[in-house]
Scaffold this active site. Sequence first.
Site, PDB file in Angstrom:
ATOM      1  N   ASN A   9       0.864  -1.185   0.000  1.00  0.00           N
ATOM      2  CA  ASN A   9       0.000   0.000   0.000  1.00  0.00           C
ATOM      3  C   ASN A   9       0.898   1.231   0.000  1.00  0.00           C
ATOM      4  O   ASN A   9       1.508   1.561   1.014  1.00  0.00           O
ATOM      5  CB  ASN A   9      -0.882  -0.055   1.267  1.00  0.00           C
ATOM      6  N   LYS A  11       0.081   4.265  -0.278  1.00  0.00           N
ATOM      7  CA  LYS A  11      -0.564   5.444   0.336  1.00  0.00           C
ATOM      8  C   LYS A  11      -0.343   6.676  -0.553  1.00  0.00           C
ATOM      9  O   LYS A  11      -0.288   6.537  -1.771  1.00  0.00           O
ATOM     10  CB  LYS A  11      -0.062   5.638   1.772  1.00  0.00           C
ATOM     11  N   HIS A  95      -9.533   1.052   4.958  1.00  0.00           N
ATOM     12  CA  HIS A  95      -8.259   1.204   5.666  1.00  0.00           C
ATOM     13  C   HIS A  95      -8.476   2.138   6.863  1.00  0.00           C
ATOM     14  O   HIS A  95      -9.265   3.074   6.782  1.00  0.00           O
ATOM     15  CB  HIS A  95      -7.209   1.784   4.717  1.00  0.00           C
ATOM     16  N   GLU A  97      -6.842   4.507   7.958  1.00  0.00           N
ATOM     17  CA  GLU A  97      -6.633   5.934   7.660  1.00  0.00           C
ATOM     18  C   GLU A  97      -7.873   6.524   7.005  1.00  0.00           C
ATOM     19  O   GLU A  97      -8.198   7.694   7.207  1.00  0.00           O
ATOM     20  CB  GLU A  97      -5.379   6.110   6.782  1.00  0.00           C
ATOM     21  N   GLU A 167      -5.375  -5.207  10.527  1.00  0.00           N
ATOM     22  CA  GLU A 167      -4.347  -4.188  10.722  1.00  0.00           C
ATOM     23  C   GLU A 167      -4.579  -3.458  12.034  1.00  0.00           C
ATOM     24  O   GLU A 167      -5.342  -2.492  12.090  1.00  0.00           O
ATOM     25  CB  GLU A 167      -4.411  -3.166   9.581  1.00  0.00           C
ATOM     26  N   GLY A 173       2.566   1.959  10.723  1.00  0.00           N
ATOM     27  CA  GLY A 173       3.540   3.035  10.585  1.00  0.00           C
ATOM     28  C   GLY A 173       4.316   3.338  11.863  1.00  0.00           C
ATOM     29  O   GLY A 173       4.996   4.357  11.952  1.00  0.00           O
ATOM     30  N   SER A 213       3.396  -2.423  10.193  1.00  0.00           N
ATOM     31  CA  SER A 213       4.849  -2.511  10.381  1.00  0.00           C
ATOM     32  C   SER A 213       5.441  -3.842   9.934  1.00  0.00           C
ATOM     33  O   SER A 213       6.396  -4.343  10.546  1.00  0.00           O
ATOM     34  CB  SER A 213       5.225  -2.208  11.838  1.00  0.00           C
TER      35      SER A 213
HETATM   36  P1  PGA Z   1       2.887   0.102   7.565  1.00  0.00           P
HETATM   37  O1  PGA Z   1       1.405   0.337   6.962  1.00  0.00           O
HETATM   38  O2  PGA Z   1       3.409  -1.165   6.966  1.00  0.00           O
HETATM   39  O3  PGA Z   1       3.667   1.317   7.141  1.00  0.00           O
HETATM   40  O4  PGA Z   1       2.737  -0.009   9.038  1.00  0.00           O
HETATM   41  C1  PGA Z   1       0.524  -0.719   6.786  1.00  0.00           C
HETATM   42  C2  PGA Z   1      -0.790  -0.235   6.227  1.00  0.00           C
HETATM   43  O5  PGA Z   1      -1.246   0.852   6.595  1.00  0.00           O
HETATM   44  O6  PGA Z   1      -1.415  -0.923   5.402  1.00  0.00           O
END
Ligand code: PGA
Length: 250
Positions: A9, A11, A95, A97, A167, A173, A213
Site C-alpha cells: 500500500n 498510500k 483502511h 486511515e 491491521e 507506521g 509494520s
Molecule cells: P505500515 O502500513 O506497513 O507502514 O505499518 C501498513 C498499512 O497501513 O497498510
Amino acid sequence: MLTPLIAGNWKMNTGVHQGAELVIKLRELIKGVDTADVVIAPPFTSIYHLSHLIADSTIQLAGQNLHWEKSGAYTGEVSAEMLLDAGCRYVIIGHSERRTYFHETGDVVNKKLVAAIRAGLRPIVCVGETLKEREAKKTLSVVSTQLKGALAGLSGGGLKDITVAYEPIWAIGTGAVAAPQDAEEVHNALRELLYETLGAEAARPIRIIYGGSVKADNIDSLMSQPNIDGALVGGASLKAEEFARIVRFR
Ligand code: PGA
C-alpha cells in the site's frame, strides 16, 4: 492451503516517474517468484501508467479506495468500474486511515464492498483495533463488529474474492508489529466468524492477511502462523529490495 497474498500500500507517496522506477525494479527482483500473489496499490494518478509496466509480470494493481456509485456528480471520487478500466484487479477498502481521517463508517465500507464485488474487483477489507481498545481487551469484539458490518447483506459468488486485512491501528507506521501469536489469535477469530456468517464453502477461499509494520525482518515469523495468509505492507513496500524480500518470505 491458500495462495498467500502480499500487497503493498503506497498510500499518498510516489509521483508517476518515481512509481515507475519502483515497479521496474520490483518486477526484476521478483521475476520467477511464485510463492505469493503480489499486489501493489499506488496512488490513482499512477495506476494506468503502471498497468503497462506490469503487463508481463505477476504483479497486479489495486486501488487504495473507491466510490460506490458507478459514475456521476461525485467530485473527486473514482468508481470500481474506473479502477478496473485503468488496470486494477484489487481494491483496498476501509483502511484505518480512511476510517479515521475521512470518517468512513461501517455502512460506507459495506457499500464500497458491494460496489467492488459488483464490478468484479477483489476487495481487501481492513479491520483493526486502536491501542486503547486492545488494552481494554476489546480487540476481538471491535474487529468482529467491523467485519460483520462490512459483510452485511452480502452473499453469493463474489465473496470468494474477498481478502480480509487485520491491521491493528497501533501497529501501522509505528514499527510496533503485533507479536505473531497475538496476530494469529485475531486471524483465527476472524476465520471462525467468516465460517459462521458465510458458511464453509464461501469462507474457505477467503484470505486473511496481516498489516502493521511488516518488514523484511518480521515477515517470516508472521507467515509461519497457520491463519496468516499474507501481508498488507505500507512503508516497506516503497523500497523495492525490501518489498521483494517480503514477497519471498520463508
Ligand atoms: P505500515 O502500513 O506497513 O507502514 O505499518 C501498513 C498499512 O497501513 O497498510
